[in-house]
Design an enzyme around this catalytic site. Sequence first.
Site, PDB file in Angstrom:
ATOM      1  N   ASN A  68     -14.540   4.376   2.418  1.00 32.85           N
ATOM      2  CA  ASN A  68     -15.320   3.804   1.325  1.00 32.85           C
ATOM      3  C   ASN A  68     -16.046   4.828   0.454  1.00 32.85           C
ATOM      4  O   ASN A  68     -15.957   4.745  -0.768  1.00 32.85           O
ATOM      5  CB  ASN A  68     -16.302   2.755   1.862  1.00 32.85           C
ATOM      6  CG  ASN A  68     -15.573   1.494   2.273  1.00 32.85           C
ATOM      7  OD1 ASN A  68     -14.516   1.192   1.763  1.00 32.85           O
ATOM      8  ND2 ASN A  68     -16.141   0.759   3.204  1.00 32.85           N
TER       9      ASN A  68
ATOM     10  N   TYR B 104       0.848  -1.190   0.000  1.00 30.36           N
ATOM     11  CA  TYR B 104       0.000   0.000   0.000  1.00 30.36           C
ATOM     12  C   TYR B 104       0.885   1.241   0.000  1.00 30.36           C
ATOM     13  O   TYR B 104       1.908   1.277   0.686  1.00 30.36           O
ATOM     14  CB  TYR B 104      -0.918  -0.005   1.230  1.00 30.36           C
ATOM     15  CG  TYR B 104      -2.062   0.964   1.140  1.00 30.36           C
ATOM     16  CD1 TYR B 104      -3.124   0.736   0.275  1.00 30.36           C
ATOM     17  CD2 TYR B 104      -2.089   2.119   1.915  1.00 30.36           C
ATOM     18  CE1 TYR B 104      -4.185   1.627   0.187  1.00 30.36           C
ATOM     19  CE2 TYR B 104      -3.145   3.014   1.833  1.00 30.36           C
ATOM     20  CZ  TYR B 104      -4.191   2.755   0.968  1.00 30.36           C
ATOM     21  OH  TYR B 104      -5.235   3.638   0.882  1.00 30.36           O
TER      22      TYR B 104
END
Length: 160
Positions: A145, A55
């Site tokens: 999200n 990441y």
Amino acid sequence: MLRRAVIFTGHGQPSQVAKVVTFPRLPVPPPNSINLRFLLSPVNPSDINVIEGVYPTKPQPRSDISPQGPGSESEPCYVIGNEGLAVVDSVGQGVKNFKHGDRVVMLKQQAGTWSSSENVQESDIMKLPNASRVSDDQAATISVNPPTAYNMLKQFVSQF
């Protein structure tokens, strides 16, 4: 109450490097900081990528949460988790915008939300306004999200 957290000390396959550990409970919050108790901390695919080491945003190693073992000066660790819902447990002297019982979400990336409790700076969190209108599930995923979905729609769907 003792603290529990999911940590890792080196990157790799999550099933091999992640483990649950118990730490001493949080002390009284220092000035201008807040002790949180996490209610929900979802598993986001980015959390898995952080553990794997792929990441882009890297967590900061923690060496301030245990006198010995993981989380100590001799054995730094990483507490996993980007998003989650927490409640303010206690506030340090000088905190003006938060009080005991406020529901909050994290603003800081790699905040270590896979923990039962954490000490944070006031600037690391956002109070949920009108908290009764947002479910715990919605609140726990609101900071990562929705922006991700928006960016995906804007960058990829608009190209068709």
